[in-house]
Scaffold this motif. Structure first.
Motif, mmCIF file in Angstrom:
data_model
loop_
_atom_site.group_PDB
_atom_site.id
_atom_site.type_symbol
_atom_site.label_atom_id
_atom_site.label_comp_id
_atom_site.label_asym_id
_atom_site.label_seq_id
_atom_site.Cartn_x
_atom_site.Cartn_y
_atom_site.Cartn_z
ATOM 1 N N GLN A 270 10.370 4.001 -3.664
ATOM 2 C CA GLN A 270 9.128 4.629 -3.872
ATOM 3 C C GLN A 270 9.112 5.970 -3.127
ATOM 4 O O GLN A 270 8.585 7.148 -3.766
ATOM 5 C CB GLN A 270 8.057 3.695 -3.314
ATOM 6 N N ALA A 271 9.559 5.990 -1.977
ATOM 7 C CA ALA A 271 9.643 7.193 -1.036
ATOM 8 C C ALA A 271 10.682 8.313 -1.751
ATOM 9 O O ALA A 271 10.117 9.339 -1.649
ATOM 10 C CB ALA A 271 10.271 6.890 0.366
ATOM 11 N N ASP B 213 6.598 16.502 0.908
ATOM 12 C CA ASP B 213 7.338 17.735 1.171
ATOM 13 C C ASP B 213 8.707 17.399 1.685
ATOM 14 O O ASP B 213 9.492 17.936 1.663
ATOM 15 C CB ASP B 213 6.593 18.464 2.339
ATOM 16 N N ALA B 214 8.692 16.094 2.015
ATOM 17 C CA ALA B 214 9.895 15.623 2.377
ATOM 18 C C ALA B 214 9.838 13.854 2.554
ATOM 19 O O ALA B 214 8.758 13.428 2.646
ATOM 20 C CB ALA B 214 10.521 16.067 3.768
ATOM 21 N N ALA B 215 10.970 13.242 2.807
ATOM 22 C CA ALA B 215 11.037 11.834 3.015
ATOM 23 C C ALA B 215 12.457 11.377 3.468
ATOM 24 O O ALA B 215 13.425 12.123 3.699
ATOM 25 C CB ALA B 215 11.021 11.212 1.287
ATOM 26 N N ALA C 156 7.057 11.247 3.285
ATOM 27 C CA ALA C 156 7.074 9.870 2.701
ATOM 28 C C ALA C 156 8.181 8.896 3.763
ATOM 29 O O ALA C 156 9.479 9.570 3.987
ATOM 30 C CB ALA C 156 7.494 9.875 1.404
ATOM 31 N N ILE C 157 7.411 7.825 4.227
ATOM 32 C CA ILE C 157 8.275 7.101 5.130
ATOM 33 C C ILE C 157 8.194 5.645 4.725
ATOM 34 O O ILE C 157 6.842 5.329 4.523
ATOM 35 C CB ILE C 157 7.943 7.238 6.670
ATOM 36 N N ILE D 243 3.070 9.296 4.789
ATOM 37 C CA ILE D 243 2.911 8.859 3.349
ATOM 38 C C ILE D 243 3.628 7.529 3.322
ATOM 39 O O ILE D 243 4.915 7.594 3.213
ATOM 40 C CB ILE D 243 3.011 9.580 2.333
ATOM 41 N N GLY D 244 3.031 6.333 3.462
ATOM 42 C CA GLY D 244 3.612 5.024 3.435
ATOM 43 C C GLY D 244 4.155 4.725 2.045
ATOM 44 O O GLY D 244 3.491 5.002 1.048
ATOM 45 N N ALA D 245 5.420 4.280 2.032
ATOM 46 C CA ALA D 245 6.122 3.768 0.809
ATOM 47 C C ALA D 245 6.298 2.398 1.072
ATOM 48 O O ALA D 245 6.919 1.693 2.049
ATOM 49 C CB ALA D 245 7.324 4.581 0.538
#
Length: 255
Positions: A176-177, A187-189, A138-139, A169-171
């Protein structure tokens, strides 16, 4: 006699107006548009400012800095604008949406990588995120979310953006991320250190990420605010020792 009574009443009314006008001028329903990462700290700061400003009610509008900028540009009501990066407030200033004379930096932050608390996969370096265990990362969307811009710049500087972008994965904002990680949906952000701290039981910090520029939070009074005097006092309040103590409690540093 009636004439004297009217004069007395007129004089009393004038005195009352003179005494109450300054207080009324400092009372307002203040709308503060602020970056999502400031949510918890500002919710504590609002009542503190209200207590020191009788008659004033602070209302918050939290979201991604870029989205808030668009709202203000379209005429959404706002008296104070606090962002998570300089670029967003620079844009607001170029569009004459803020009073530049009131602009100041009031806090700092850090960028970190978090993973679900129960995850067995914990990257030891940012480059590990380009490996198989980390398929969904998430980014914040770099176009509108400051943490996304900080992340992209850091990854580009490390020569890793092209490898990690396909896993992105856009936040819509940093919270939200954070939620994606807390729920185990990624798996990570990349989030701010302050956001990771508020979900210590659901996420764990894997590593700190060096940024190409300091993460500084600026604030300013919105141009044309009908409550400019009160808004200026709120901006000044953010630079006070009392406000810094609250911000520090949530992990923010001094600018």
């Amino acid at each position: 006699m009636p004439g004297n009574l009217v004069q007395r009443l007129t004089a009393l009314l004038a005195c009352w107006l003179a005494l109450t006008a300054p207080a009324a001028a400092l009372a307002a329903d203040l709308t503060v548009s602020a970056a999502a990462s400031l949510t918890n700290a500002f919710r504590d700061l609002g009542p503190m400012f209200e207590a020191a400003s009788p008659g004033t009610k602070v209302r918050f509008n939290f979201g991604a800095s870029g989205a808030l900028l668009q709202q203000i540009a379209r005429g959404a009501p706002a008296d104070v604008f606090a962002t998570a990066d300089q670029e967003t407030l620079d844009q607001a200033q170029m569009k004459s949406l803020i009073d530049p004379a009131t602009r100041r930096n009031f806090a700092s932050n850090a960028l970190v990588v978090v993973v679900p608390a129960a995850s067995a996969n914990v990257p030891g370096a940012v480059s590990d995120l380009a490996q198989a265990p980390y398929a969904r990362i998430a980014i914040g969307l770099p176009a509108s979310v400051p943490v996304g811009r900080y992340t992209k710049a850091a990854l580009e500087a490390a020569g890793l953006w092209n490898a990690i972008e396909p896993r992105m994965i856009g936040a819509e904002n940093v919270r939200q991320a954070l939620d994606y990680v807390a729920r185990g949906e990624v798996d990570a952000a990349f989030v701010y250190a302050t956001d990771a701290a508020i979900m210590a039981g659901k996420v764990k910090v894997a590593l700190a990420v060096p940024t190409t520029k300091p993460i500084l939070y600026p604030v300013a009074v919105v141009a044309g605010s009908p409550h400019a005097a009160v808004a200026a006092r709120f901006v000044e309040f953010l630079g006070s020792a009392r406000a810094h103590a609250v911000l520090a409690r949530y992990g923010f540093g001094k600018p």
